[in-house]
Design a protein around this motif. Structure first.
Motif, PDB file in Angstrom:
ATOM      1  N   LYS A   1      31.567  13.767 -66.763  1.00 39.16           N
ATOM      2  CA  LYS A   1      30.909  14.540 -66.509  1.00 39.16           C
ATOM      3  C   LYS A   1      29.954  14.482 -67.672  1.00 39.16           C
ATOM      4  CE  LYS A   1      32.593  17.565 -63.488  1.00 39.16           C
ATOM      5  NZ  LYS A   1      31.750  17.570 -61.563  1.00 39.16           N
ATOM      6  N   GLU A   2      30.647  14.176 -68.612  1.00 42.38           N
ATOM      7  CA  GLU A   2      29.978  13.937 -70.176  1.00 42.38           C
ATOM      8  C   GLU A   2      28.488  12.827 -69.402  1.00 42.38           C
ATOM      9  OE1 GLU A   2      28.412  15.649 -72.424  1.00 42.38           O
ATOM     10  OE2 GLU A   2      29.829  17.806 -71.486  1.00 42.38           O
TER      11      GLU A   2
ATOM     12  N   LEU B   1      28.840   9.614 -78.325  1.00 38.43           N
ATOM     13  CA  LEU B   1      28.584  10.376 -77.984  1.00 38.43           C
ATOM     14  C   LEU B   1      28.699  11.368 -79.285  1.00 38.43           C
ATOM     15  CD1 LEU B   1      31.443  11.495 -74.992  1.00 38.43           C
ATOM     16  CD2 LEU B   1      28.541  10.411 -74.528  1.00 38.43           C
TER      17      LEU B   1
ATOM     18  N   ARG C   1      26.273  12.386 -66.989  1.00 30.03           N
ATOM     19  CA  ARG C   1      24.739  13.337 -68.301  1.00 30.03           C
ATOM     20  C   ARG C   1      23.933  11.970 -68.759  1.00 30.03           C
ATOM     21  NH1 ARG C   1      27.814  19.033 -69.593  1.00 30.03           N
ATOM     22  NH2 ARG C   1      28.781  19.151 -67.708  1.00 30.03           N
ATOM     23  N   ASP C   2      24.438  11.162 -69.226  1.00 31.42           N
ATOM     24  CA  ASP C   2      23.985  10.262 -70.130  1.00 31.42           C
ATOM     25  C   ASP C   2      23.651   9.620 -69.839  1.00 31.42           C
ATOM     26  OD1 ASP C   2      24.093   8.500 -72.286  1.00 31.42           O
ATOM     27  OD2 ASP C   2      24.474   9.592 -73.656  1.00 31.42           O
TER      28      ASP C   2
ATOM     29  N   ASN D   1      28.651  16.976 -79.007  1.00 33.74           N
ATOM     30  CA  ASN D   1      29.750  17.259 -78.335  1.00 33.74           C
ATOM     31  C   ASN D   1      31.214  18.103 -78.370  1.00 33.74           C
ATOM     32  OD1 ASN D   1      30.588  17.220 -75.310  1.00 33.74           O
ATOM     33  ND2 ASN D   1      29.555  15.211 -75.449  1.00 33.74           N
TER      34      ASN D   1
ATOM     35  N   LEU E   1      33.724  19.076 -75.063  1.00 30.69           N
ATOM     36  CA  LEU E   1      34.466  17.959 -75.164  1.00 30.69           C
ATOM     37  C   LEU E   1      35.352  17.357 -76.299  1.00 30.69           C
ATOM     38  CD1 LEU E   1      34.946  16.069 -72.996  1.00 30.69           C
ATOM     39  CD2 LEU E   1      33.204  14.710 -73.878  1.00 30.69           C
TER      40      LEU E   1
END
Length: 183
Positions: free
Chosen positions: A44-45, A121, A48-49, A124, A127
């Motif tokens: 999911k992360e 990332l 989004r990126d 975060n 996460l």
């Protein structure tokens, strides 16, 4: 009367610390409890990126939780870079995950001779907290952040294959062995 105030303040502080850990654990659980696979939060992360959205379907995720201030994290970068060179074309995505800002990491990278060659990332914390909760070792308090850096995790097709905390060359050898066996 004056001796009661420090005790009351200390008790309130202790209750706050305990509740803060529990609240963090509850928020993380609530955020991720609808997910089917353990790698869903990472995917999911990635979706989004803008830069990494195409990589969200990689079968194998190699995750490195780290920080610029962490000496052992810095020591393992060249060894992880060798794994990236060896396995990057094998449907494997290498990610470095930190709670630090992109600006802080870029400033740190400018001073390094061995910069990470895996995808970052930034910022975060949620996460990272989730990933620390994947720790399969019994007796580890869940919801604590951070547990120990660096932490390396390998997830293949939604299954946790490796969760190792702290730096050691044996961990890198173990990671190489796991990656070799699945490719």
């Amino acid at each position: 009367m004056k001796t009661k105030y420090p005790i009351v303040v200390a008790l309130i502080f202790i209750v706050f610390l305990v509740m803060n850990n529990k609240i963090t654990e509850w928020k993380t659980f609530r955020f991720y409890n609808q997910l089917v696979n353990i790698d869903d939060p990472i995917r999911k992360e990635l979706e989004r990126d803008e830069f990494l959205s195409d990589e969200a379907g990689a079968q194998t995720l190699v995750l490195n939780l780290w920080a610029t201030w962490c000496g052992p994290c810095q020591k393992e970068i060249p060894l992880l870079n060798k794994l990236v060179d060896k396995y990057e074309n094998e449907n494997t995505l290498f990610l470095s995950i930190t709670d630090e800002t992109e600006k802080d990491v870029e400033k740190w990278v400018e001073l390094q001779k061995n910069e990470p060659r895996y995808f970052p990332l930034y910022e975060n914390k949620r996460l990272m907290n989730y990933l620390f909760q994947l720790n399969p070792k019994p007796g580890i308090k869940k919801g604590r952040y951070p547990e120990l850096l660096p932490t390396n995790i390998i997830i293949h097709n939604g299954k946790l294959l490796l969760f190792e905390q702290g730096f050691s060359e044996e961990t890198i050898i173990k990671m190489d062995s796991i990656l070799m066996s699945i490719h």
